[in-house]
Design a protein around this motif. Structure first.
Motif, PDB file in Angstrom:
ATOM      1  N   HIS A 244      33.839  45.519 -17.834  1.00 51.56           N
ATOM      2  CA  HIS A 244      32.652  46.232 -17.379  1.00 51.56           C
ATOM      3  C   HIS A 244      32.884  46.757 -15.961  1.00 51.56           C
ATOM      4  CE1 HIS A 244      28.548  47.112 -16.147  1.00 51.56           C
ATOM      5  NE2 HIS A 244      28.193  47.044 -17.427  1.00 51.56           N
ATOM      6  N   GLU A 246      31.059  47.355 -13.469  1.00 56.03           N
ATOM      7  CA  GLU A 246      30.293  46.772 -12.373  1.00 56.03           C
ATOM      8  C   GLU A 246      30.433  45.261 -12.295  1.00 56.03           C
ATOM      9  OE1 GLU A 246      26.309  48.179 -12.830  1.00 56.03           O
ATOM     10  OE2 GLU A 246      26.842  50.265 -12.345  1.00 56.03           O
ATOM     11  N   THR A 247      30.381  44.569 -13.425  1.00 55.61           N
ATOM     12  CA  THR A 247      30.445  43.113 -13.407  1.00 55.61           C
ATOM     13  C   THR A 247      31.867  42.574 -13.523  1.00 55.61           C
ATOM     14  OG1 THR A 247      30.253  42.850 -15.814  1.00 55.61           O
ATOM     15  CG2 THR A 247      28.197  43.075 -14.557  1.00 55.61           C
ATOM     16  N   GLU A 249      33.240  41.823 -16.251  1.00 56.98           N
ATOM     17  CA  GLU A 249      33.310  40.957 -17.426  1.00 56.98           C
ATOM     18  C   GLU A 249      34.132  41.604 -18.533  1.00 56.98           C
ATOM     19  OE1 GLU A 249      28.942  38.787 -16.895  1.00 56.98           O
ATOM     20  OE2 GLU A 249      29.152  40.562 -18.163  1.00 56.98           O
ATOM     21  N   ARG A 271      30.974  39.933 -25.549  1.00 57.31           N
ATOM     22  CA  ARG A 271      30.949  39.901 -24.086  1.00 57.31           C
ATOM     23  C   ARG A 271      31.363  38.505 -23.627  1.00 57.31           C
ATOM     24  NH1 ARG A 271      25.305  39.672 -20.679  1.00 57.31           N
ATOM     25  NH2 ARG A 271      26.178  39.611 -18.555  1.00 57.31           N
ATOM     26  N   THR A 273      31.778  35.990 -20.408  1.00 60.16           N
ATOM     27  CA  THR A 273      31.276  35.842 -19.049  1.00 60.16           C
ATOM     28  C   THR A 273      32.058  34.846 -18.208  1.00 60.16           C
ATOM     29  OG1 THR A 273      29.671  34.197 -19.834  1.00 60.16           O
ATOM     30  CG2 THR A 273      28.941  36.487 -19.733  1.00 60.16           C
ATOM     31  N   GLU A 274      32.913  34.028 -18.870  1.00 62.39           N
ATOM     32  CA  GLU A 274      33.739  33.096 -18.114  1.00 62.39           C
ATOM     33  C   GLU A 274      34.955  32.708 -18.945  1.00 62.39           C
ATOM     34  OE1 GLU A 274      31.664  28.805 -19.079  1.00 62.39           O
ATOM     35  OE2 GLU A 274      30.831  30.000 -17.435  1.00 62.39           O
ATOM     36  N   ASN A 333      28.648  53.985 -17.967  1.00 57.41           N
ATOM     37  CA  ASN A 333      28.950  52.583 -18.280  1.00 57.41           C
ATOM     38  C   ASN A 333      28.650  52.213 -19.739  1.00 57.41           C
ATOM     39  OD1 ASN A 333      29.760  52.269 -15.634  1.00 57.41           O
ATOM     40  ND2 ASN A 333      27.856  51.324 -14.970  1.00 57.41           N
ATOM     41  N   GLY A 362      20.845  43.443 -20.567  1.00 58.41           N
ATOM     42  CA  GLY A 362      22.072  43.091 -21.266  1.00 58.41           C
ATOM     43  C   GLY A 362      22.021  43.297 -22.763  1.00 58.41           C
TER      44      GLY A 362
END
Length: 413
Positions: A244, A246-247, A249, A271, A273-274, A333, A362
């Protein structure tokens, strides 16, 4: 960070005295290999005319148009060089192609094979770092090519095996199935490589090994091949990922289990995230649909389910976030992704380009963007594989059935 000088030093050590030199070792010692010629692909003729006729039937939102950009055999995943002078195109065979638009008319005028002095094995995955290093992920090797944007004119190029042959996965696990690796350079300047597992549903006796080496997931490593770790678990066969804007991720598509019927399980856009998250395979066949093989078992891991489910068996492959400025603001995006098309379905679906919009909370909405490659007889006129942006903000779409790359542009006129 590995520089041209250190890359050359590594290759010189590789080609030490007393070894029978392969072409790779000769290149490491800055010696010629004897390869003199490239293979060039003619860009006009009946094939180009036929593809242009097909493109007249492709539907797009108002203001968009699609045109033939290049004829490229077996065109799969793509990477545009940082300065925009050459496009590199991977295949599932033995070639990577270099595509050039020298006169800047947004139509390729030269397509030739890259590094023809080297033997490549399913060089599907291609990616550039921002500072100009080309990375190619093969079935069981990862190569780095410094300054490929400028050295591709010669059959001999500097080439560094950052993951040597046989070290990407155990040799005993090499397969003809699900071997199209995808490689990207992440916002942390590390390499992210997908390793599809070769089965329809991974058997229980393979799971420990696969979790250890990253098969059925994604691995992350430094650009010189050090620091390898498993970043993502529980993927059946991902053939498209991006970060992504911006993030930062990681988002990715996943191809789901065959043989469960026309309408299940769904395809996935995921998606992450970690690091270390698990996305459900082999307990889930796609979305929240359990596989027959593991239906009676308790799921022993915490599963992250997809943020967007797509129609079953459409084969969602390459994807990228849109960061260009040509398209209307609503596409900023958004994710553009390719559906390769179904085989395991009585009525074919897919063979189109999708767009996924992500709202402020999201939530993801996925819808067709370019479609029409399945004709009224249910036959394929094309099968999109990958979607990337050009520097001018237009989109390139690869097609390994039509052996072509298309360009989608926008004008409000």
């Amino acid at each position: 960070m590995k520089t041209l000088a250190t890359a050359a030093t590594a290759l010189t050590l590789l080609a030490g005295p007393g070894l029978a030199q392969s072409n790779l070792e000769k290149l490491g010692a800055f010696k010629v290999t004897g390869t003199k010629e490239h293979t060039f692909i003619e860009q006009e003729g009946p094939q180009a005319d036929s593809i242009r006729e097909v493109l007249e039937g492709i539907t797009l939102p108002e203001g968009f148009k699609i045109e033939l950009y290049a004829l490229v055999p077996d065109a799969r995943h793509m990477a545009m060089a940082p300065q925009g002078t050459v496009l590199f195109v991977g295949t599932k065979k033995s070639k990577v192609w270099a595509v050039m638009d020298r006169d800047r008319n947004r139509v390729a005028d030269e397509v030739k094979d890259f590094a023809p002095s080297l033997e490549l094995d399913v060089p599907n995955g291609v990616a550039f770092s921002k500072d100009g290093f080309l990375f190619i992920a093969e079935r069981n090797r990862v190569m780095m090519y410094p300054a490929a944007e400028f050295f591709h004119e010669s059959p001999d190029v500097v080439a560094v095996p950052i993951v040597p042959q046989g070290d990407l996965i155990p040799v005993d696990e090499e397969s003809y199935n699900h071997t199209a690796r995808v490689i990207k350079v992440g916002p942390d300047d590390k390499l992210y490589i997908s390793l599809g597992q070769p089965f329809n549903v991974a058997p229980a006796e393979k799971l420990d090994l696969y979790n250890e080496v990253g098969i059925g997931g994604m691995i992350r490593m430094n650009r010189d091949g050090t620091g390898r770790e498993v970043y993502t678990y529980g993927i059946r066969n991902s053939v498209g990922h991006d970060f992504h804007p911006e993030t930062g991720e990681l988002w990715f598509t996943d191809n789901q289990v065959d043989g469960m019927g026309d309408d299940i399980p769904p395809g996935e856009i995921n998606r992450q995230t970690e690091a270390g998250q698990h996305f459900g395979h082999p307990w889930f066949g796609g979305g929240t649909v359990r596989t027959n093989e593991y239906a009676g078992e308790e799921v022993p891991v915490d599963v992250v389910h997809p943020v967007s489910e797509t129609i079953a068996h459409a084969a969602d492959l390459g994807m990228s976030f849109y960061t260009g400025k040509m398209f209307p603001e609503k596409y900023k995006n958004a994710i553009f992704s390719a559906q390769h098309g179904s085989w395991n379905r009585t009525e074919p679906v897919g063979a189109r380009v999708m767009v996924s919009f992500i709202d402020a909370d999201g939530n993801v909405t996925t819808e067709p963007f370019a479609e029409g490659w399945i004709d009224e007889n249910g036959e394929y006129d094309g099968r999109p594989v990958d979607v990337i942006s050009m520097k001018d903000g237009s989109l390139l779409v690869s097609d390994d059935f039509a052996n072509a790359i298309y360009r989608i542009s926008y004008s409000a006129e």
